[in-house]
Design a protein around this motif. Structure first.
Motif, PDB file in Angstrom:
ATOM      1  N   LEU A  52       0.824  -1.210   0.000  1.00  0.00           N
ATOM      2  CA  LEU A  52       0.000   0.000   0.000  1.00  0.00           C
ATOM      3  C   LEU A  52       0.858   1.260   0.000  1.00  0.00           C
ATOM      4  CD1 LEU A  52      -2.828  -1.132   2.413  1.00  0.00           C
ATOM      5  CD2 LEU A  52      -2.923  -0.901  -0.078  1.00  0.00           C
ATOM      6  N   ASP A  53       2.003   1.210   0.655  1.00  0.00           N
ATOM      7  CA  ASP A  53       2.898   2.370   0.645  1.00  0.00           C
ATOM      8  C   ASP A  53       3.450   2.628  -0.756  1.00  0.00           C
ATOM      9  OD1 ASP A  53       2.411   2.848   3.312  1.00  0.00           O
ATOM     10  OD2 ASP A  53       4.216   1.810   4.004  1.00  0.00           O
ATOM     11  N   ARG A  54       3.618   1.582  -1.553  1.00  0.00           N
ATOM     12  CA  ARG A  54       4.029   1.778  -2.948  1.00  0.00           C
ATOM     13  C   ARG A  54       2.931   2.498  -3.723  1.00  0.00           C
ATOM     14  NH1 ARG A  54       7.004  -2.814  -1.673  1.00  0.00           N
ATOM     15  NH2 ARG A  54       5.395  -4.361  -2.043  1.00  0.00           N
ATOM     16  N   LEU A  55       1.681   2.152  -3.448  1.00  0.00           N
ATOM     17  CA  LEU A  55       0.559   2.838  -4.089  1.00  0.00           C
ATOM     18  C   LEU A  55       0.489   4.293  -3.625  1.00  0.00           C
ATOM     19  CD1 LEU A  55      -1.898   2.943  -5.922  1.00  0.00           C
ATOM     20  CD2 LEU A  55      -3.234   1.863  -4.074  1.00  0.00           C
ATOM     21  N   VAL A  56       0.724   4.536  -2.346  1.00  0.00           N
ATOM     22  CA  VAL A  56       0.754   5.913  -1.834  1.00  0.00           C
ATOM     23  C   VAL A  56       1.807   6.717  -2.583  1.00  0.00           C
ATOM     24  CG1 VAL A  56       1.369   7.331   0.169  1.00  0.00           C
ATOM     25  CG2 VAL A  56      -0.167   5.376   0.453  1.00  0.00           C
ATOM     26  N   LYS A  57       2.991   6.156  -2.728  1.00  0.00           N
ATOM     27  CA  LYS A  57       4.079   6.845  -3.439  1.00  0.00           C
ATOM     28  C   LYS A  57       3.668   7.158  -4.878  1.00  0.00           C
ATOM     29  CE  LYS A  57       8.912   6.492  -4.653  1.00  0.00           C
ATOM     30  NZ  LYS A  57       9.764   5.674  -5.421  1.00  0.00           N
ATOM     31  N   PHE A  58       3.074   6.172  -5.548  1.00  0.00           N
ATOM     32  CA  PHE A  58       2.600   6.364  -6.922  1.00  0.00           C
ATOM     33  C   PHE A  58       1.595   7.517  -6.988  1.00  0.00           C
ATOM     34  CE2 PHE A  58      -0.853   5.457  -9.915  1.00  0.00           C
ATOM     35  CZ  PHE A  58      -0.166   5.546 -11.121  1.00  0.00           C
ATOM     36  N   LEU A  59       0.647   7.537  -6.067  1.00  0.00           N
ATOM     37  CA  LEU A  59      -0.379   8.583  -6.083  1.00  0.00           C
ATOM     38  C   LEU A  59       0.205   9.954  -5.763  1.00  0.00           C
ATOM     39  CD1 LEU A  59      -3.294   6.597  -4.419  1.00  0.00           C
ATOM     40  CD2 LEU A  59      -3.158   7.362  -6.802  1.00  0.00           C
ATOM     41  N   LYS A  60       1.197  10.005  -4.895  1.00  0.00           N
ATOM     42  CA  LYS A  60       1.844  11.289  -4.579  1.00  0.00           C
ATOM     43  C   LYS A  60       2.669  11.797  -5.759  1.00  0.00           C
ATOM     44  CE  LYS A  60       1.749  11.070   0.401  1.00  0.00           C
ATOM     45  NZ  LYS A  60       2.479  11.079   1.668  1.00  0.00           N
ATOM     46  N   GLU A  61       3.202  10.891  -6.553  1.00  0.00           N
ATOM     47  CA  GLU A  61       3.978  11.283  -7.726  1.00  0.00           C
ATOM     48  C   GLU A  61       3.095  11.611  -8.928  1.00  0.00           C
ATOM     49  OE1 GLU A  61       6.573   7.924  -8.246  1.00  0.00           O
ATOM     50  OE2 GLU A  61       7.939   8.595  -6.662  1.00  0.00           O
ATOM     51  N   ASN A  62       1.840  11.203  -8.891  1.00  0.00           N
ATOM     52  CA  ASN A  62       0.897  11.408  -9.999  1.00  0.00           C
ATOM     53  C   ASN A  62      -0.372  12.045  -9.432  1.00  0.00           C
ATOM     54  OD1 ASN A  62       2.211   9.798 -12.395  1.00  0.00           O
ATOM     55  ND2 ASN A  62       2.472   8.550 -10.554  1.00  0.00           N
ATOM     56  N   ALA A  92     -11.282  -0.377   3.574  1.00  0.00           N
ATOM     57  CA  ALA A  92     -10.095  -0.394   4.439  1.00  0.00           C
ATOM     58  C   ALA A  92      -8.864   0.087   3.676  1.00  0.00           C
ATOM     59  CB  ALA A  92      -9.867  -1.798   4.995  1.00  0.00           C
ATOM     60  N   VAL A  93      -8.731  -0.336   2.428  1.00  0.00           N
ATOM     61  CA  VAL A  93      -7.603   0.105   1.603  1.00  0.00           C
ATOM     62  C   VAL A  93      -7.724   1.606   1.327  1.00  0.00           C
ATOM     63  CG1 VAL A  93      -6.520  -0.089  -0.674  1.00  0.00           C
ATOM     64  CG2 VAL A  93      -7.132  -2.162   0.610  1.00  0.00           C
ATOM     65  N   ALA A  94      -8.908   2.063   0.950  1.00  0.00           N
ATOM     66  CA  ALA A  94      -9.114   3.493   0.683  1.00  0.00           C
ATOM     67  C   ALA A  94      -8.794   4.326   1.926  1.00  0.00           C
ATOM     68  CB  ALA A  94     -10.547   3.735   0.219  1.00  0.00           C
ATOM     69  N   ASN A  95      -9.243   3.872   3.083  1.00  0.00           N
ATOM     70  CA  ASN A  95      -8.983   4.606   4.319  1.00  0.00           C
ATOM     71  C   ASN A  95      -7.491   4.640   4.656  1.00  0.00           C
ATOM     72  OD1 ASN A  95     -11.637   5.386   4.808  1.00  0.00           O
ATOM     73  ND2 ASN A  95     -12.098   3.487   5.887  1.00  0.00           N
ATOM     74  N   LYS A 100      -2.667   8.348   4.759  1.00  0.00           N
ATOM     75  CA  LYS A 100      -1.317   8.702   4.316  1.00  0.00           C
ATOM     76  C   LYS A 100      -1.326   9.997   3.499  1.00  0.00           C
ATOM     77  CE  LYS A 100       0.707   5.202   6.184  1.00  0.00           C
ATOM     78  NZ  LYS A 100       1.690   5.370   7.242  1.00  0.00           N
ATOM     79  N   ASN A 101      -2.351  10.802   3.719  1.00  0.00           N
ATOM     80  CA  ASN A 101      -2.485  12.135   3.112  1.00  0.00           C
ATOM     81  C   ASN A 101      -2.759  12.125   1.610  1.00  0.00           C
ATOM     82  OD1 ASN A 101      -2.104  13.527   5.585  1.00  0.00           O
ATOM     83  ND2 ASN A 101       0.083  13.092   5.433  1.00  0.00           N
TER      84      ASN A 101
END
Length: 140
Positions: A52-62, A92-95, A100-101
């Motif tokens: 999930l942290d990899r997805l957070v990073k992806f979303l922060k970069e895009n 739960a995943v969305a939350n 993670k901002n």
């Protein structure tokens, strides 16, 4: 990597590999690997956080990308049960992402229950492969 014995999961070891980047497109579903929930539960297990942290990073970069988190189940149980469980797991995943901002307006979620299997539900292995969470690019 999950090592399984006759009674189930024994331990978890994360492996990191460098992979070639692939371009993802609007409408494409991307499976989230290594997302773990206990049986009949919707609380994320801590082993899920690296993925999930990899997805957070992806979303922060895009920052223009919006996604739908989609939960899926196998065919065991009633439609109502599977729809609720898959929705609760997607929630739960969305939350987690929101915690993670990641702006909540960029994330929606939906439970599809057993309506979109990726393989046959005739075997334990097939049912396991159908119990997934993925995300779909809604806008780029």
């Amino acid at each position: 990597l999950v090592n399984k014995g006759a009674t189930g999961i024994h331990d978890y070891t994360e492996m990191e590999r460098n992979l070639d980047m692939v371009f993802i497109k609007k409408g494409e579903a991307i499976r989230l690997n290594n997302i773990f929930f206990d049986y009949d539960k919707s609380e994320l297990r801590p082993e899920s956080y690296p993925e999930l942290d990899r997805l957070v990073k992806f979303l922060k970069e895009n920052v223009k990308i919006t996604i739908e988190v989609a939960g899926h189940t196998d065919n065991v149980g009633t439609d109502a049960y599977n729809n609720k469980l898959s929705k609760d797991r997607a929630s739960a995943v969305a939350n987690y992402l929101i915690s993670k901002n990641i702006d909540k307006n960029r994330i929606s979620y939906k439970g599809y229950g057993k309506t979109k299997p990726v393989t046959s539900n005739e075997t334990d292995e097939g049912r396991q492969q159908n119990r997934i969470v993925e995300f779909i690019i809604i806008s780029e």
